[in-house]
Design a protein around this motif. Structure first.
Motif: not given
Length: 302
Positions: A106, A110, A295, A298
């Motif tokens: 993940t 990102w 973050l 996202q």
């Protein structure tokens, strides 16, 4: 050792031609300014000014040293200005520690997107399920699951409502069926991870709001494999080897693409909030704040 404030008093006194005038512009008492000049002369072993009751002038040595003092102060100011400018412009090296599964599957993507937006940012990543020792390891920031109770650290929430989720692959469900209750987990192959030599085989769940007595239920599970790498445990689940109980963030992409499906969705998994952590507030630069906000953005899109 030479003191920066003593050099400043010396240069300002030379510019003003008066110790009292220099003291006024520097907002200090004449006595403190005089003491600063004396310290500097003692440190250098030189007499910088010739003082009389009516005048103050540089000695030959003082005039020569003034050139160096001006240059030293100029370079220090230039260095300070560059650091301030760097803090105001997104960039620099970010040394980040993160969990294995979240990092590989993940955060890796990102961070690619963040770097594409801010190309002056550089990364040095540490990927491990063992918690990084930020006092000993070369790490500035860490992404950590769970509550952050250490008051000496700065913890910035990224995913405050994240929880663990119970999941298995469609292939596993076809072969073994879905558990109809938490008690039925005892007859299923449950995939566990090991952290600090402890097998996490006690899974805790919470009834939905208003359901039951509201008390958590802990189930002891068993299985034919476990690992100290959370990413490996997730891969086993995707391959149909058993049921997994992991952070929903770790499973988000597999759930989105149908590689895994949620089991017993009426039960809430343990809370596993994600935080961006650093040791002190001086490390919370504009770049770090941009990363925190990115973050969070996202996560909201998961």
């Amino acid at each position: 050792m030479l003191r920066l404030d003593d050099l400043t008093v010396f240069v300002r006194t030379a510019d003003e031609g008066s110790l009292s005038a220099a003291a006024r512009t520097l907002e200090m008492s004449p006595a403190l300014a005089s003491a600063a000049l004396k310290r500097l002369e003692q440190a250098l072993g030189l007499r910088l000014f010739v003082r009389t009751t009516r005048s103050l002038r540089l000695t030959d040595e003082g005039a020569q040293y003034l050139l160096h003092a001006r240059e030293a102060l100029r370079q220090l100011k230039e260095g300070h200005d560059k650091l301030v400018q760097r803090q105001d412009t997104p960039g620099g090296l970010l040394r980040i520690a993160m969990p294995s599964d979240l990092g590989r599957n993940t955060l890796l993507y990102w961070l690619d997107k963040f770097q594409a937006r801010y190309p002056d940012v550089q990364y040095q990543l540490s990927v491990s399920d063992r918690q990084a020792d930020m006092f000993r390891q070369p790490v500035d920031l860490a992404l950590r699951y769970g509550r952050q109770d250490d008051s000496s650290m700065v913890a910035m929430p990224i995913a405050p409502d994240n929880r663990r989720a119970l999941a298995a692959s469609p292939d596993y469900v076809r072969k073994h069926g879905k558990p109809a209750s938490l008690a039925e987990l005892a007859r299923h192959n449950c995939l566990c991870y090991v952290l600090d030599d402890v097998v996490h085989n006690r899974w805790t769940f919470y009834p939905p709001e208003g359901g039951g007595d509201g008390k958590p239920v802990t189930v002891q599970v068993t299985g034919n494999r476990c690992a100290d790498d959370a990413d490996l445990v997730r891969r086993w689940a995707v391959a149909g080897q058993g049921i997994v109980y992991k952070s929903r963030m770790d499973l988000a992409d597999d759930l989105r693409h149908g590689r895994l499906q949620i089991l017993l969705p009426e039960w809430l998994g343990e809370a596993t909030p994600l935080h961006l952590v650093c040791m002190h507030r001086a490390q919370v630069t504009p770049t770090v704040l941009l990363l925190r906000d990115f973050l969070r953005e996202q996560y909201q899109q998961l």
